[in-house]
Design a protein around this motif. Structure first.
Motif, PDB file in Angstrom:
ATOM      1  N   SER A 197      52.298  40.132  38.338  1.00  0.00           N
ATOM      2  CA  SER A 197      50.840  40.018  38.394  1.00  0.00           C
ATOM      3  C   SER A 197      50.399  38.727  39.067  1.00  0.00           C
ATOM      4  N   ASN A 198      51.352  37.787  39.246  1.00  0.00           N
ATOM      5  CA  ASN A 198      51.017  36.519  39.908  1.00  0.00           C
ATOM      6  C   ASN A 198      50.574  36.713  41.349  1.00  0.00           C
ATOM      7  N   TRP A 199      51.011  37.818  41.974  1.00  0.00           N
ATOM      8  CA  TRP A 199      50.572  38.064  43.345  1.00  0.00           C
ATOM      9  C   TRP A 199      49.055  38.199  43.405  1.00  0.00           C
ATOM     10  N   GLY A 200      48.451  38.641  42.331  1.00  0.00           N
ATOM     11  CA  GLY A 200      46.995  38.767  42.290  1.00  0.00           C
ATOM     12  C   GLY A 200      46.274  37.444  42.268  1.00  0.00           C
ATOM     13  N   LYS A 201      47.015  36.354  42.036  1.00  0.00           N
ATOM     14  CA  LYS A 201      46.418  35.022  42.016  1.00  0.00           C
ATOM     15  C   LYS A 201      46.553  34.318  43.367  1.00  0.00           C
ATOM     16  N   CYS A 202      47.178  34.977  44.326  1.00  0.00           N
ATOM     17  CA  CYS A 202      47.293  34.429  45.691  1.00  0.00           C
ATOM     18  C   CYS A 202      46.077  34.905  46.481  1.00  0.00           C
ATOM     19  N   LYS A 203      44.968  34.238  46.314  1.00  0.00           N
ATOM     20  CA  LYS A 203      43.680  34.719  46.806  1.00  0.00           C
ATOM     21  C   LYS A 203      43.569  34.792  48.320  1.00  0.00           C
TER      22      LYS A 203
ATOM     23  N   ASN B 218      64.769  47.379  45.603  1.00  0.00           N
ATOM     24  CA  ASN B 218      65.020  48.170  44.397  1.00  0.00           C
ATOM     25  C   ASN B 218      63.940  47.904  43.358  1.00  0.00           C
ATOM     26  N   ILE B 219      62.698  47.840  43.824  1.00  0.00           N
ATOM     27  CA  ILE B 219      61.567  47.530  42.963  1.00  0.00           C
ATOM     28  C   ILE B 219      61.238  48.745  42.088  1.00  0.00           C
ATOM     29  N   SER B 220      60.911  48.463  40.840  1.00  0.00           N
ATOM     30  CA  SER B 220      60.562  49.533  39.903  1.00  0.00           C
ATOM     31  C   SER B 220      59.275  49.168  39.160  1.00  0.00           C
ATOM     32  N   GLY B 221      58.843  50.053  38.271  1.00  0.00           N
ATOM     33  CA  GLY B 221      57.651  49.787  37.486  1.00  0.00           C
ATOM     34  C   GLY B 221      56.376  50.150  38.211  1.00  0.00           C
ATOM     35  N   SER B 222      55.266  49.751  37.631  1.00  0.00           N
ATOM     36  CA  SER B 222      53.947  50.083  38.186  1.00  0.00           C
ATOM     37  C   SER B 222      53.406  48.931  39.022  1.00  0.00           C
ATOM     38  N   ILE B 223      52.396  49.251  39.818  1.00  0.00           N
ATOM     39  CA  ILE B 223      51.724  48.231  40.633  1.00  0.00           C
ATOM     40  C   ILE B 223      50.705  47.516  39.746  1.00  0.00           C
TER      41      ILE B 223
END
Length: 382
Positions: A349-355, A366-371
């Motif tokens: 979720s830190n990517w959301g803080k890269c404004k 090999n990424i998993s999980g939700s966006i």
């Protein structure tokens, strides 16, 4: 139309003499003019010899003081040629006969030439007398720019005699052969641009002696071998471009000592092994590119705290590790490509803080999980 390129040379020199060399200089200037294309150039029509200046050596007189008064682009100081500026003459040529030796008080040369060729052969060629009489004697030269031309052949070792050089720029030519080790003797050098040539041979470790160097660009050549560990001595280095070569081996741990680095781009080589620990410990790194190599292992922990990053490329390697743990929050980050590696885990979720982020690429891992919904708040994403 032949594209216009710019060459700017500035050097300070002193040769004592009891006689003026103006008539000889005028003769050699005329020879230089003869090598130019466009012989009917109206601006250079004033470059002519008169019968009153046929002697080689002429003692001081009012006549010699103004000997170049009517010559376009020639400026004298106390009777000596001090400046040559023919930027608007629109000539092409080789400059084989540029009269350095006969202009001992020349401080400034400003030429805008449509097609400058063979300068290295003319002034730096090991079999040409002009090299030893001209370049070797320019011990007080500070700037030497000869970029964006059609220069070919090797850079001779004797360039190391120009001890006062601060800027040396030969980029975008057809130079070949190794980088001379003697460049490491130019300890005043702050800028060294040799990119976009055909240079080969390993990077000499002697470049590590250039402790004043702030800008080193060797990209787009044919350089093989490793990065010398001596690069760790370049404490003032801010810009390092080694991209598009044939470099291989591990990146030396000494690169982490370069606390002032702002740009480090080494993509499109054959580097292998792990990235050095403690990269970006200086907190100034903005652009870091190692894409298209054979690098492995995790991303160093120091990168999670490197808040100065703006552009990053790790793609097309074999990096591993948990993607959600390897990276932090980057307020200045605009572009990052992590594609084509072996990362696993979930998107943080830190990517959301890269404004300021406009481009985030994580394809083919090999990424998993939700966006994370926080990514939707980065409204600059393209």
């Amino acid at each position: 139309m032949v594209p216009e390129y710019f060459i700017f040379l500035r050097f300070y020199s002193y040769i004592s003499s009891q006689f003026l060399l103006l008539p000889l200089s005028k003769r050699i200037c005329s020879q230089m003019k003869a090598t130019f294309e466009c012989q009917n150039n109206s601006l250079l029509a004033s470059w002519t010899l008169s019968h009153s200046h046929e002697n080689v050596f002429t003692p001081w007189s009012d006549e010699t003081y103004d000997a170049y008064r009517d010559w376009y682009g020639i400026i004298c100081d106390n009777g000596w040629v001090n400046r040559v500026n023919i930027t608007k003459s629109n000539v092409n040529g080789t400059l084989y006969d540029f009269p350095f030796s006969s202009l001992p008080f020349l401080e400034y040369v400003d030429l805008k030439i449509g097609k400058l060729v063979n300068l290295v052969e003319a002034y730096l060629g090991t079999n040409h007398r002009l090299y030893y009489t001209e370049i070797g004697n320019l011990v007080n030269a500070k700037l030497f720019y000869a970029f964006s031309n059609e220069l070919s052949g090797p850079i001779p070792a004797e360039i190391g005699k120009m001890k006062s050089l601060e800027n040396l720029s030969f980029q975008t030519n057809n130079l070949s052969g190794p980088i001379p080790k003697t460049i490491g003797e130019l300890t005043e050098l702050k800028l060294l641009h040799l990119y976009t040539n055909q240079l080969s041979g390993p990077i000499p470790s002697e470049l590590g002696n250039l402790k004043n160097l702030s800008d080193l660009q060797l990209s787009s050549n044919q350089l093989p071998g490793p990065i010398p560990a001596s690069f760790g001595n370049l404490k003032n280095l801010q810009v390092l471009y080694l991209r598009e070569n044939k470099l291989f081996g591990s990146l030396p741990k000494e690169l982490a000592y370069l606390d002032n680095l702002v740009v480090m781009e080494m993509d499109e080589n054959q580097f292998s092994g792990h990235l050095p620990e403690h990269l970006c410990q200086g907190g100034k790194l903005e652009s870091f590119k190692v894409n298209s190599n054979k690098l492995t292992g995790p991303i160093p922990r120091s990168f999670s705290k490197c808040s100065s990053l703006k552009r990053v490329r790790f793609d097309n390697n074999n990096f591993t590790g948990n993607l959600s743990e390897a990276f932090g929050i980057y307020p200045e980050l605009q572009f990052i490509n992590l594609s084509d590696n072996d990362f696993h885990g979930e998107l943080s979720s830190n990517w959301g803080k890269c404004k300021n982020l406009t481009n985030l690429q994580v394809a083919r891992n090999n990424i998993s999980g939700s966006i994370p919904p926080e990514i939707g708040k980065v409204n600059r994403l393209e």
